[in-house]
Write an enzyme that holds these catalytic residues in place. Sequence first.
Site, short mmCIF file in Angstrom:
data_model
loop_
_atom_site.label_atom_id
_atom_site.label_comp_id
_atom_site.label_asym_id
_atom_site.label_seq_id
_atom_site.Cartn_x
_atom_site.Cartn_y
_atom_site.Cartn_z
N ASN A 113 0.83 -1.21 0.00
CA ASN A 113 0.00 0.00 0.00
C ASN A 113 0.86 1.25 0.00
O ASN A 113 1.90 1.31 0.67
CB ASN A 113 -0.93 0.01 1.21
CG ASN A 113 -1.88 -1.17 1.20
OD1 ASN A 113 -2.05 -1.81 0.16
ND2 ASN A 113 -2.49 -1.47 2.33
N HIS A 130 5.82 -0.80 -2.77
CA HIS A 130 5.29 -0.10 -3.96
C HIS A 130 5.30 1.42 -3.78
O HIS A 130 4.63 2.13 -4.50
CB HIS A 130 3.87 -0.58 -4.28
CG HIS A 130 3.84 -1.99 -4.81
ND1 HIS A 130 2.69 -2.74 -4.91
CD2 HIS A 130 4.84 -2.79 -5.29
CE1 HIS A 130 2.97 -3.95 -5.42
NE2 HIS A 130 4.27 -4.00 -5.64
N SER A 199 -4.93 -9.64 -3.19
CA SER A 199 -5.55 -10.60 -4.10
C SER A 199 -4.56 -11.60 -4.67
O SER A 199 -4.95 -12.57 -5.30
CB SER A 199 -6.22 -9.85 -5.26
OG SER A 199 -5.23 -9.15 -6.00
C1 BJW Z 1 -10.43 -7.33 1.93
C2 BJW Z 1 -11.37 -6.41 2.34
C3 BJW Z 1 -11.57 -6.30 3.70
C4 BJW Z 1 -11.31 -6.32 0.20
N1 BJW Z 1 -10.88 -7.07 4.55
N2 BJW Z 1 -9.75 -8.09 2.77
C5 BJW Z 1 3.36 -12.11 -16.13
C6 BJW Z 1 3.52 -13.04 -15.10
C7 BJW Z 1 4.04 -12.67 -13.87
C8 BJW Z 1 4.43 -11.37 -13.61
C9 BJW Z 1 4.26 -10.45 -14.62
C10 BJW Z 1 3.74 -10.81 -15.87
N3 BJW Z 1 3.69 -9.70 -16.64
C11 BJW Z 1 4.16 -8.65 -15.91
C12 BJW Z 1 4.52 -9.10 -14.70
C13 BJW Z 1 5.07 -8.28 -13.57
C14 BJW Z 1 4.03 -7.35 -13.00
C15 BJW Z 1 2.81 -8.14 -12.59
O1 BJW Z 1 2.75 -8.75 -11.54
N4 BJW Z 1 1.77 -8.15 -13.40
C16 BJW Z 1 0.58 -8.94 -13.09
C17 BJW Z 1 -0.65 -8.10 -13.27
C18 BJW Z 1 0.61 -10.20 -13.93
N5 BJW Z 1 4.67 -6.75 -11.83
C19 BJW Z 1 5.43 -5.67 -11.94
O2 BJW Z 1 5.59 -5.08 -12.98
C20 BJW Z 1 6.14 -5.25 -10.67
N6 BJW Z 1 7.53 -5.14 -10.92
C21 BJW Z 1 8.26 -6.19 -11.24
O3 BJW Z 1 7.82 -7.31 -11.38
O4 BJW Z 1 9.61 -5.90 -11.40
C22 BJW Z 1 10.47 -6.96 -11.82
C23 BJW Z 1 10.95 -7.85 -10.72
C24 BJW Z 1 11.41 -9.11 -11.03
C25 BJW Z 1 11.86 -9.95 -10.03
C26 BJW Z 1 11.86 -9.56 -8.72
C27 BJW Z 1 11.43 -8.31 -8.42
C28 BJW Z 1 10.95 -7.47 -9.42
C29 BJW Z 1 5.63 -3.89 -10.21
C30 BJW Z 1 4.21 -3.97 -9.72
C31 BJW Z 1 3.71 -2.57 -9.36
C32 BJW Z 1 2.29 -2.58 -8.86
N7 BJW Z 1 1.83 -1.25 -8.70
C33 BJW Z 1 0.50 -1.02 -8.19
C34 BJW Z 1 0.20 0.49 -8.27
C35 BJW Z 1 1.00 1.24 -7.18
C36 BJW Z 1 0.68 2.67 -7.12
C37 BJW Z 1 -0.79 2.95 -6.88
O5 BJW Z 1 -1.34 2.59 -5.83
O6 BJW Z 1 -1.37 3.57 -7.75
O7 BJW Z 1 0.39 -1.49 -6.84
S1 BJW Z 1 -0.77 -1.97 -9.03
C38 BJW Z 1 -1.75 -2.28 -7.60
O8 BJW Z 1 -1.76 -3.71 -7.35
C39 BJW Z 1 -0.98 -1.64 -6.43
C40 BJW Z 1 -1.12 -2.71 -5.37
O9 BJW Z 1 -0.09 -2.57 -4.41
C41 BJW Z 1 -1.02 -3.99 -6.17
C42 BJW Z 1 -1.59 -5.19 -5.46
O10 BJW Z 1 -2.96 -5.05 -5.25
P1 BJW Z 1 -3.64 -5.59 -3.90
O11 BJW Z 1 -3.13 -4.83 -2.75
O12 BJW Z 1 -3.52 -7.06 -3.84
O13 BJW Z 1 -5.16 -5.13 -4.12
P2 BJW Z 1 -6.35 -5.92 -4.87
O14 BJW Z 1 -7.41 -4.94 -5.14
O15 BJW Z 1 -5.85 -6.71 -6.01
O16 BJW Z 1 -6.85 -6.98 -3.79
C43 BJW Z 1 -7.49 -6.57 -2.58
C44 BJW Z 1 -7.84 -7.82 -1.78
O17 BJW Z 1 -8.40 -7.38 -0.54
C45 BJW Z 1 -8.89 -8.72 -2.45
O18 BJW Z 1 -8.47 -10.08 -2.36
C46 BJW Z 1 -10.14 -8.52 -1.62
O19 BJW Z 1 -10.95 -9.68 -1.50
C47 BJW Z 1 -9.57 -8.15 -0.29
N8 BJW Z 1 -10.44 -7.31 0.54
N9 BJW Z 1 -11.94 -5.83 1.22
C48 BJW Z 1 -10.01 -7.97 4.03
N10 BJW Z 1 -12.51 -5.43 4.21
#
Ligand code: BJW
Length: 261
Positions: A113, A130, A199
């Site tokens: 977050n 992030h 997620s």
């Molecule tokens: C509740 C609730 C309640 C609701 N109580 N629970 C193909 C395969 C694999 C990887 C890749 C691929 N193609 C590209 C990639 C890499 C890519 C990636 O993962 N893409 C996928 C989409 C496939 N990743 C990247 O590019 C990352 N960098 C990278 O990989 O660099 C290379 C590297 C290599 C090796 C090692 C290290 C690095 C960078 C990712 C950047 C993500 N950025 C964001 C935006 C940040 C800025 C902003 O906020 O605007 O980050 S995207 C967004 O998603 C944000 C979040 O941090 C992130 C994760 O989301 P999160 O937190 O999981 O939220 P939700 O909405 O998905 O889920 C919420 C959950 O809460 C749900 O389950 C609900 O049920 C639950 N919930 N209410 C409890 N009350």
Amino acid sequence: MADPPVAQHGRTVYHGSVSDRNAPSIVILTGAGISKESGLDTFRDADGIWSKVRIEDVATPEGFARDPDRVHEFYNARRRQLRGDGIAPNAAHQALPRLEQDWPGPVLLVTQNIDDLHERGGSRNVIHMHGELQKARCQACGAVHAWPGDMSRADSCPACASMGMLRVHVVWFGEMPFEMDRIYQSLSDCDLFISVGTSGNVYPAAGFVQEARLQAAAHTVELNLEPSEGATLFAEQHYGPATEIVPAYVRDLLSGAPKVA
Ligand code: BJW
């Protein structure tokens, strides 16, 4: 200093901030779900941020290069909301510092977050992998500055004075998350890995559970509203709103109830 851990009814009960180098270490990963009940949207739920804007437009370096004003405005709106009267840490944020304080071993909180609700809730050992909404980074000199207000192309860097080079200090798709060496080191040493409100869609964070299992043979726990993408990778799961299940889990952990490793 508080009392040391004592055996009660065959379980170990932890009181106060006693530090024990051999005590089990904990890594906690949090995601947007922990801040949902504080009034901040998640990303991938039906009413989430990605249902309103396109990832390519606001959360990639290419989107920022195409239209910096649009991206600044997207983050300015979220920054204003975060600083608004209605947004405050909830019971889940507030439960985690109790663990940091009362667990005798190391506790590292890794959050995806970009809000500051963990810090406002009292957590201290926090990595924002992030980035942080209320910081600006200069693309000319790399300096990072606290930036609580709006940001625009008219702003200049307080360190090098370059104008129009500031961007929000967050990690977009295709960029490397922060402090990965420290995170992987902690995962490879941990006894307990807890994932809260994420997620499991975004890597590398989505791979941490496997890292903890395979590198450290850690016990793994998912606390989420519903089963995540990787739910079956966790040894233990609890489902419900974070404000209910996180305080309950922390209470049980500190009273010695759950398994650790
Ligand atoms: C509740 C609730 C309640 C609701 N109580 N629970 C193909 C395969 C694999 C990887 C890749 C691929 N193609 C590209 C990639 C890499 C890519 C990636 O993962 N893409 C996928 C989409 C496939 N990743 C990247 O590019 C990352 N960098 C990278 O990989 O660099 C290379 C590297 C290599 C090796 C090692 C290290 C690095 C960078 C990712 C950047 C993500 N950025 C964001 C935006 C940040 C800025 C902003 O906020 O605007 O980050 S995207 C967004 O998603 C944000 C979040 O941090 C992130 C994760 O989301 P999160 O937190 O999981 O939220 P939700 O909405 O998905 O889920 C919420 C959950 O809460 C749900 O389950 C609900 O049920 C639950 N919930 N209410 C409890 N009350």
